[in-house]
Design a protein around this motif. Structure first.
Motif, PDB file in Angstrom:
ATOM      1  N   ASP A 112       0.782  -1.419  -0.129  1.00  0.00           N
ATOM      2  CA  ASP A 112      -0.060   0.073  -0.075  1.00  0.00           C
ATOM      3  C   ASP A 112       0.482   1.206  -0.013  1.00  0.00           C
ATOM      4  O   ASP A 112       0.533   2.102  -0.340  1.00  0.00           O
ATOM      5  CB  ASP A 112      -1.291   0.166   0.999  1.00  0.00           C
ATOM      6  CG  ASP A 112      -2.426  -1.288   0.654  1.00  0.00           C
ATOM      7  OD1 ASP A 112      -2.339  -1.813  -0.474  1.00  0.00           O
ATOM      8  OD2 ASP A 112      -2.880  -1.596   1.864  1.00  0.00           O
ATOM      9  N   VAL A 113       2.428   1.133  -0.054  1.00  0.00           N
ATOM     10  CA  VAL A 113       2.721   2.355   0.427  1.00  0.00           C
ATOM     11  C   VAL A 113       2.728   3.307  -0.691  1.00  0.00           C
ATOM     12  O   VAL A 113       2.990   4.387  -1.115  1.00  0.00           O
ATOM     13  CB  VAL A 113       4.178   1.507   0.881  1.00  0.00           C
ATOM     14  CG1 VAL A 113       4.791   1.269   0.058  1.00  0.00           C
ATOM     15  CG2 VAL A 113       4.857   3.316   1.121  1.00  0.00           C
ATOM     16  N   LEU A 114       2.863   2.047  -2.134  1.00  0.00           N
ATOM     17  CA  LEU A 114       2.717   2.965  -3.363  1.00  0.00           C
ATOM     18  C   LEU A 114       1.684   3.671  -4.388  1.00  0.00           C
ATOM     19  O   LEU A 114       1.212   5.042  -4.439  1.00  0.00           O
ATOM     20  CB  LEU A 114       3.254   1.632  -4.572  1.00  0.00           C
ATOM     21  CG  LEU A 114       4.862   1.623  -4.184  1.00  0.00           C
ATOM     22  CD1 LEU A 114       5.127   0.687  -5.154  1.00  0.00           C
ATOM     23  CD2 LEU A 114       5.737   3.067  -4.644  1.00  0.00           C
ATOM     24  N   SER A 115       0.696   3.370  -3.372  1.00  0.00           N
ATOM     25  CA  SER A 115      -0.757   3.928  -3.552  1.00  0.00           C
ATOM     26  C   SER A 115      -1.012   5.020  -2.543  1.00  0.00           C
ATOM     27  O   SER A 115      -1.564   6.795  -3.157  1.00  0.00           O
ATOM     28  CB  SER A 115      -1.803   2.775  -2.902  1.00  0.00           C
ATOM     29  OG  SER A 115      -1.380   1.839  -3.979  1.00  0.00           O
ATOM     30  N   GLU A 116      -0.621   5.039  -1.378  1.00  0.00           N
ATOM     31  CA  GLU A 116      -0.710   5.855  -0.149  1.00  0.00           C
ATOM     32  C   GLU A 116       0.917   6.797  -0.308  1.00  0.00           C
ATOM     33  O   GLU A 116       1.023   8.443  -0.487  1.00  0.00           O
ATOM     34  CB  GLU A 116       0.392   5.685   1.315  1.00  0.00           C
ATOM     35  CG  GLU A 116       0.289   6.846   2.468  1.00  0.00           C
ATOM     36  CD  GLU A 116       0.627   5.647   3.364  1.00  0.00           C
ATOM     37  OE1 GLU A 116       0.248   6.762   4.417  1.00  0.00           O
ATOM     38  OE2 GLU A 116       0.531   5.190   3.630  1.00  0.00           O
ATOM     39  N   PHE A 117       1.826   6.541  -1.576  1.00  0.00           N
ATOM     40  CA  PHE A 117       2.772   8.407  -1.486  1.00  0.00           C
ATOM     41  C   PHE A 117       3.211   8.408  -3.252  1.00  0.00           C
ATOM     42  O   PHE A 117       3.578   8.241  -3.516  1.00  0.00           O
ATOM     43  CB  PHE A 117       3.784   8.242  -0.780  1.00  0.00           C
ATOM     44  CG  PHE A 117       4.050   7.794   0.837  1.00  0.00           C
ATOM     45  CD1 PHE A 117       3.939   9.010   1.145  1.00  0.00           C
ATOM     46  CD2 PHE A 117       3.578   6.324   1.747  1.00  0.00           C
ATOM     47  CE1 PHE A 117       4.084   9.027   3.019  1.00  0.00           C
ATOM     48  CE2 PHE A 117       3.852   6.859   2.776  1.00  0.00           C
ATOM     49  CZ  PHE A 117       3.630   7.899   3.625  1.00  0.00           C
ATOM     50  N   ARG A 118       1.885   8.265  -3.585  1.00  0.00           N
ATOM     51  CA  ARG A 118       1.439   9.103  -5.242  1.00  0.00           C
ATOM     52  C   ARG A 118       2.269  10.266  -5.629  1.00  0.00           C
ATOM     53  O   ARG A 118       2.239  10.997  -4.844  1.00  0.00           O
ATOM     54  CB  ARG A 118       0.108   8.679  -5.545  1.00  0.00           C
ATOM     55  CG  ARG A 118      -0.790   7.180  -5.783  1.00  0.00           C
ATOM     56  CD  ARG A 118      -1.732   7.517  -6.862  1.00  0.00           C
ATOM     57  NE  ARG A 118      -2.501   6.047  -6.388  1.00  0.00           N
ATOM     58  CZ  ARG A 118      -2.974   5.937  -7.114  1.00  0.00           C
ATOM     59  NH1 ARG A 118      -3.593   6.097  -8.159  1.00  0.00           N
ATOM     60  NH2 ARG A 118      -3.848   4.673  -7.358  1.00  0.00           N
ATOM     61  N   PRO A 119       3.483  10.310  -6.322  1.00  0.00           N
ATOM     62  CA  PRO A 119       3.815  11.504  -6.889  1.00  0.00           C
ATOM     63  C   PRO A 119       2.703  12.454  -7.702  1.00  0.00           C
ATOM     64  O   PRO A 119       1.450  12.033  -8.070  1.00  0.00           O
ATOM     65  CB  PRO A 119       4.755  11.099  -7.580  1.00  0.00           C
ATOM     66  CG  PRO A 119       4.953  10.157  -8.263  1.00  0.00           C
ATOM     67  CD  PRO A 119       4.315   8.818  -6.886  1.00  0.00           C
ATOM     68  N   GLN A 120       2.408  13.254  -7.039  1.00  0.00           N
ATOM     69  CA  GLN A 120       2.205  14.967  -7.245  1.00  0.00           C
ATOM     70  C   GLN A 120       2.026  15.319  -8.998  1.00  0.00           C
ATOM     71  O   GLN A 120       3.608  14.907  -9.356  1.00  0.00           O
ATOM     72  CB  GLN A 120       2.032  15.429  -6.610  1.00  0.00           C
ATOM     73  CG  GLN A 120       1.027  15.366  -5.048  1.00  0.00           C
ATOM     74  CD  GLN A 120       1.875  16.621  -3.755  1.00  0.00           C
ATOM     75  OE1 GLN A 120       1.708  16.983  -4.339  1.00  0.00           O
ATOM     76  NE2 GLN A 120       0.987  16.167  -3.069  1.00  0.00           N
TER      77      GLN A 120
ATOM     78  N   ASP B 190       1.064  21.272   4.339  1.00  0.00           N
ATOM     79  CA  ASP B 190       1.693  20.271   3.965  1.00  0.00           C
ATOM     80  C   ASP B 190       1.465  19.577   2.295  1.00  0.00           C
ATOM     81  O   ASP B 190       0.560  18.478   2.071  1.00  0.00           O
ATOM     82  CB  ASP B 190       0.720  18.831   4.508  1.00  0.00           C
ATOM     83  CG  ASP B 190       1.304  17.304   5.261  1.00  0.00           C
ATOM     84  OD1 ASP B 190       2.790  17.750   3.970  1.00  0.00           O
ATOM     85  OD2 ASP B 190       0.990  16.665   5.564  1.00  0.00           O
ATOM     86  N   LEU B 191       2.863  19.629   1.858  1.00  0.00           N
ATOM     87  CA  LEU B 191       3.083  19.082   0.585  1.00  0.00           C
ATOM     88  C   LEU B 191       2.858  17.777   0.535  1.00  0.00           C
ATOM     89  O   LEU B 191       3.111  16.826  -0.955  1.00  0.00           O
ATOM     90  CB  LEU B 191       4.595  19.963   0.020  1.00  0.00           C
ATOM     91  CG  LEU B 191       4.208  21.456  -0.352  1.00  0.00           C
ATOM     92  CD1 LEU B 191       5.479  21.620  -1.062  1.00  0.00           C
ATOM     93  CD2 LEU B 191       2.926  22.189  -1.363  1.00  0.00           C
ATOM     94  N   ARG B 192       3.185  16.618   1.061  1.00  0.00           N
ATOM     95  CA  ARG B 192       2.486  15.379   0.923  1.00  0.00           C
ATOM     96  C   ARG B 192       0.977  14.939   0.086  1.00  0.00           C
ATOM     97  O   ARG B 192       0.729  13.556   0.388  1.00  0.00           O
ATOM     98  CB  ARG B 192       3.230  14.456   2.197  1.00  0.00           C
ATOM     99  CG  ARG B 192       4.206  14.849   2.952  1.00  0.00           C
ATOM    100  CD  ARG B 192       4.822  14.329   4.410  1.00  0.00           C
ATOM    101  NE  ARG B 192       4.151  15.207   4.833  1.00  0.00           N
ATOM    102  CZ  ARG B 192       4.039  14.529   6.076  1.00  0.00           C
ATOM    103  NH1 ARG B 192       4.971  13.360   6.492  1.00  0.00           N
ATOM    104  NH2 ARG B 192       3.112  15.146   6.624  1.00  0.00           N
ATOM    105  N   GLN B 193       0.562  16.495   0.318  1.00  0.00           N
ATOM    106  CA  GLN B 193      -1.086  15.866   0.081  1.00  0.00           C
ATOM    107  C   GLN B 193      -1.089  17.466  -1.249  1.00  0.00           C
ATOM    108  O   GLN B 193      -0.514  18.422  -1.167  1.00  0.00           O
ATOM    109  CB  GLN B 193      -1.833  16.568   1.112  1.00  0.00           C
ATOM    110  CG  GLN B 193      -1.656  15.353   2.612  1.00  0.00           C
ATOM    111  CD  GLN B 193      -2.936  15.649   3.554  1.00  0.00           C
ATOM    112  OE1 GLN B 193      -3.295  16.431   3.428  1.00  0.00           O
ATOM    113  NE2 GLN B 193      -2.503  15.059   5.020  1.00  0.00           N
ATOM    114  N   VAL B 194      -1.892  17.334  -1.134  1.00  0.00           N
ATOM    115  CA  VAL B 194      -2.288  18.288  -2.623  1.00  0.00           C
ATOM    116  C   VAL B 194      -3.369  19.141  -1.961  1.00  0.00           C
ATOM    117  O   VAL B 194      -4.173  18.811  -0.931  1.00  0.00           O
ATOM    118  CB  VAL B 194      -3.654  17.628  -3.778  1.00  0.00           C
ATOM    119  CG1 VAL B 194      -3.702  19.219  -4.532  1.00  0.00           C
ATOM    120  CG2 VAL B 194      -2.664  16.768  -4.352  1.00  0.00           C
TER     121      VAL B 194
END
Length: 342
Positions: A23-31, A205-209
């Motif tokens: 699931d890590v790749l789904s959680e941390f998709r590049p924007q 928080d730039l880990r989110q849009v």
């Protein structure tokens, strides 16, 4: 060679999945930051380029901001109108062609700052790059920043998702010499449009849009903005030598920026271990990495032999980029979906 590079990419991919879980790749998709809109398909910085990018499921639209003679923010990458508009076909503006020094460089042409916003509305946009379609040349107008905000907000409401605006201040020192404080003007424009720019509740928080990101090549502008707002700030840098990416230098940038946006060539041609160590030093400061510019039709790093998707996969899975500037958001979305589907 390309075969060994593909092998490295897939080894990185399965290593990440093995260490952190599926699931890590789904959680941390590049924007996906659509560079000047979906500019691989239609003229850059048109409302149509931004709308197409939104339709192609971008996370951000990315307007470059210049100012007109009467102080209106418009989307324009260059201070010169020559390469992206039909200004030269208007004989009444011939006398406005001039030469000025902008950030230490002599520039000759038609300066956006010599035109009123109403005059710019007479012009039409053209495709910048010669290898791309000219089908839409002369069809679209130069948009104001206000109209871009309206477009994003309308689509936010229609799609029930956040479509961020990733705005770049272009040549703020040049516009300051003309009497404009771009930083304060931008914050005022955002406030008038209903955005909260200061306070603990500003999304940054730039880990989110997030709704608004401000980027600039001028560190002094970002340092000033840091004292005036709580919006996320991203420092842009052109290709830099390896010694630039020290922990000390990254920490100094992190004092005023939440992210760094380097030319992808700073990392794409380095040996993998060296590039990954530099990215790790960026992440150790808490900053995100948003490299530019990924183009499917030109500029793919030579080691990928023209394979756009392989280049994106490498930056995503091997180097750990958090987002990237792309002119082909549909192709980039496809790459991300591929890498998160296993």
């Amino acid at each position: 060679n390309i075969e060994s590079m593909q092998l490295l990419i897939y080894c990185c991919f399965f290593l990440i999945r093995g260490i952190y879980g599926h699931d890590v790749l789904s959680e941390f998709r590049p924007q996906i930051i659509s560079h000047r809109g979906a500019s691989g398909y239609v003229p850059e910085h048109s409302l149509q380029a931004y709308q197409l990018a939104i339709n192609l499921l971008t996370d951000y639209i990315e307007p470059d901001l210049c100012l007109t003679k009467d102080g209106v923010f418009v989307a324009m990458h260059d201070v010169l109108l020559d390469s992206t508009t039909n200004v030269a076909s208007f004989s009444q503006y011939d006398e406005r062609k001039t030469t000025r020094i902008v950030d230490g460089t002599n520039m000759t042409g038609y300066f956006v700052s010599d035109f009123l916003y109403s005059e710019l509305q007479e012009l039409r946009l053209n495709q910048r790059l010669p290898n791309r379609t000219t089908l839409y040349n002369g069809a679209f107008q130069i948009p104001s920043f206000a109209s871009i905000i309206d477009l994003a907000q309308e689509n936010n409401a229609a799609t029930n998702r956040t479509i961020g605006i990733y705005a770049e201040l272009k040549h703020p020192s040049y516009f300051k010499s003309l009497g404009f404080n771009m930083e304060d003007m931008l914050l005022s424009a955002l406030t008038e449009a209903g955005f909260t720019v200061i306070g603990d509740n500003v999304p940054n928080d730039l880990r989110q849009v997030v709704p608004i990101v401000i980027q600039c090549f001028d560190s002094s502008s970002l340092i000033y903005l840091k004292t005036q707002c709580n919006l996320p700030l991203v420092y842009l840098v052109e290709t830099q030598p390896l010694y630039y990416w020290t922990s000390e230098n990254m920490q100094s940038i992190a004092e005023y920026a939440q992210g760094i946006g380097p030319n992808k060539d700073s990392f794409g041609s380095l040996p993998f271990q060296v590039a990954r160590a530099a990215v790790d030093r960026i992440h150790a400061t808490g900053m995100v990495l948003h490299p530019f510019t990924f183009r499917a039709d030109s500029g793919v790093t030579s080691r990928f032999n023209g394979d756009f998707e392989a280049e994106e996969m490498y930056f995503y899975c091997c180097l750990g980029m958090d987002g990237h500037f792309t002119e082909f958001p549909d192709r980039s979305r496809g790459t991300i979906e591929l890498m998160t589907s296993y």
